[in-house]
Design an enzyme around this catalytic site. Structure first.
Site, short mmCIF file in Angstrom:
data_model
loop_
_atom_site.label_atom_id
_atom_site.label_comp_id
_atom_site.label_asym_id
_atom_site.label_seq_id
_atom_site.Cartn_x
_atom_site.Cartn_y
_atom_site.Cartn_z
CB SER A 38 0.72 1.76 2.10
OG SER A 38 -0.54 1.08 2.01
CE LYS A 93 0.89 6.16 -0.67
NZ LYS A 93 0.56 5.40 0.25
CB SER A 131 -1.69 2.44 -0.88
OG SER A 131 -0.75 3.08 0.06
N1 GLN Z 1 -3.82 -2.45 2.46
C1 GLN Z 1 -4.10 -1.84 3.47
C2 GLN Z 1 -5.34 -0.94 3.38
O1 GLN Z 1 -5.97 -1.09 2.08
C3 GLN Z 1 -3.03 -0.63 4.07
C4 GLN Z 1 -2.72 0.47 3.16
C5 GLN Z 1 -1.83 1.38 3.81
O2 GLN Z 1 -1.08 1.03 4.62
N2 GLN Z 1 -2.12 2.87 3.27
O3 GLN Z 1 -5.84 -0.35 4.22
#
Ligand code: GLN
Length: 485
Positions: free
Chosen positions: A177, A78, A153
């Site tokens: 994510s 990532k 994400s």
């Molecule tokens: N969807 C969640 C957020 O927007 C989790 C994102 C993540 O785990 N980085 O915070």
């Protein structure tokens, strides 16, 4: 089957028997990426030259008989992991040209083993999102249906594996994510316990929640990658100095006597019918394998999303204060004076969702509101953690859906942030509790989209989690399905 469809373990065997060289493998994946990047958009940056050089070095190491488990295997990470000499954007305009002078510990550990880094994967901007649509580099498309989101994400990390562009990847999971995109793309994703893997060199979103973990085609491959990156790091004071078990050895131990807990609050009206059916079928598979299934309760579940969005945004508002155009990142050149430079740089550099979170978090931390919001959220977090610990008195792992629906359509939730936030209802509590969770494929929707199953383990008991997930894979073949791309 072509090389790019093989698992990490199969590829490892091919390399170690010299049936294929690392350079050949690297070229095969690079040409698969070239052929499919336009449709998927999983990569932000490719590192072809560095990858081929690393592959040549790996081939020498393999020839000399001093290979580590990952030597010669192509991987990608990532774009939140700092990589020396290769830009790290965090999918933000504010870091579009940022090149870190050092490798994140997780990346360094992969490289030490001789893994070949193909590139940096797309994600939501600063890991804020559940659909990969907040990326400044464009959304990732779901390899099963390009009209749908890949999840987020770590959307690029999941989609790249599903599209056979890489055999496995690293992502991060702050509120789901790794698990949610893995589920939406039909791959396996593991969020280790907070403290299990070093976050040194990982761009911070919400520091009390962020954790690094693997995504791959199967559970054994996740175990292989976790083994490589887990363990104490003196450079991250939150990484725990605890022995790392042999995860692969633990896989074969069977399920005799195992108790699986079904949290009552996770099987609610509103769950998509296909998801409900697939998860119910998975529970039957486990019964058939000899596990005992018990009902448990996580009574504070309904507060988890609100609690998370206070804590995560508060921490983000503090973490993101460092992007001010002074030492690194985008600087607005036309600014008049220092304050204007800060404001214009941040105004131009951050996307709308990141700004929304900075404002929410700053508000929650502001004097007069701190006790009502941030402090209250911390107390609720403790209750949520206690729910989990209490549930684990009655069972060894929890079983739940990963998300209330399969992958939704691109654009479907962008106009309504609250709808987007609610899609993380089953993954967020695991981060608040600080424990480990894993997503694995357990079915397909009527529309042909993958459905994921979530298993949640006791703190630092990734070994049991992997063993329980592996047993499911041995009894089913959902993880063998490949996207029609
Ligand atoms: N969807 C969640 C957020 O927007 C989790 C994102 C993540 O785990 N980085 O915070």
């Amino acid at each position: 089957m072509s090389l790019t469809e093989l698992s990490l373990h199969d590829l490892q065997q091919q390399l170690q028997t010299r049936a294929v060289s690392s350079v050949e493998l690297t070229r095969a994946f690079l040409s698969r990426i070239a052929a499919t990047q336009g449709q998927v958009n999983a990569f932000i940056t490719l590192c072809e030259d560095q990858a081929l050089a690393a592959a040549e070095a790996a081939d020498r190491r393999l020839a000399a008989g001093d290979a580590a488990p990952l030597t010669g295997l192509p991987l990608a990470v990532k774009d939140i992991f700092n990589t020396a000499g290769v830009r790290t954007t965090c999918a933000s305009k504010i870091l579009a040209d940022y090149v870190a002078p050092y490798d994140a510990t997780a990346v360094a550990r992969l490289k030490d083993q001789g893994a070949v880094l193909l590139g940096k994967l797309n994600m939501d901007e600063f890991a804020m999102g559940s659909s990969n649509e907040t990326s400044a580099f464009g959304a990732v498309k779901n390899p099963w249906n390009p009209a749908c989101v890949a999840g987020g994400s770590s959307g690029g990390s999941a989609a790249a594996v599903a599209a056979c562009q890489v055999p496995a990847s690293l992502g991060t999971d702050t509120g789901g994510s790794i698990r949610q995109p893995a589920s939406h793309c039909g791959v396996v994703g593991l969020k280790p316990t907070y403290g299990r893997v070093s976050r040194y060199g990982v761009i911070a979103y919400a520091s009390s929640l962020d954790q690094v973990g693997p995504l791959a085609r199967n559970v054994a491959d996740c175990a292989l990658l976790l083994q490589a990156v887990a363990g104490h790091d003196p450079l991250d004071s939150t990484s725990v100095d605890l022995a790392v078990p042999d995860y692969l050895a633990a896989l074969g131990e069977g399920l005799a006597g195992l108790r699986i807990g079904l949290p009552r609050e996770y099987f609610i009206a509103g769950l998509d019918a296909d998801v409900q059916k697939a998860v119910a079928a998975a529970i039957d598979v486990y019964r058939g394998l000899g596990a005992e299934v018990v009902e448990v309760s996580l009574p504070h579940t309904e507060y988890a999303v609100a609690c998370y969005y206070l804590i995560a945004t508060a921490e983000a508002s503090s973490n993101l204060a460092r992007y001010d155009g002074v030492r690194y990142g985008l600087r607005a050149e036309a600014a008049q004076g220092l304050l204007d430079m800060y404001m214009q740089s941040r105004g131009q550099g951050f996307g709308a969702e990141v700004k929304r979170r900075i404002m929410l978090g700053t508000y929650a931390l502001s004097s007069g509101y701190y006790d009502a919001y941030y402090l209250k959220a911390q107390k609720v977090r403790t209750l949520i953690r206690r729910d989990f610990l209490r549930a684990f008195d009655q069972c060894d792992v929890l079983l739940t859906p990963v998300a209330p629906t399969p992958a939704f359509r691109l654009g479907e939730k962008t106009a309504d942030p609250l709808q987007m936030y609610l899609s993380d209802i089953f993954t967020i509590p695991v981060n608040l509790a600080g424990t480990c969770g894993l997503a694995l494929p357990c079915g397909m929707s009527g529309a042909g989209l993958p459905i994921g199953l979530q298993l949640v383990g006791k703190p630092f008991d990734e070994a049991t989690l992997l063993r329980v997930a592996h047993a499911f894979e041995q009894a089913t073949d959902w993880h063998r399905k490949t996207a029609p791309l």
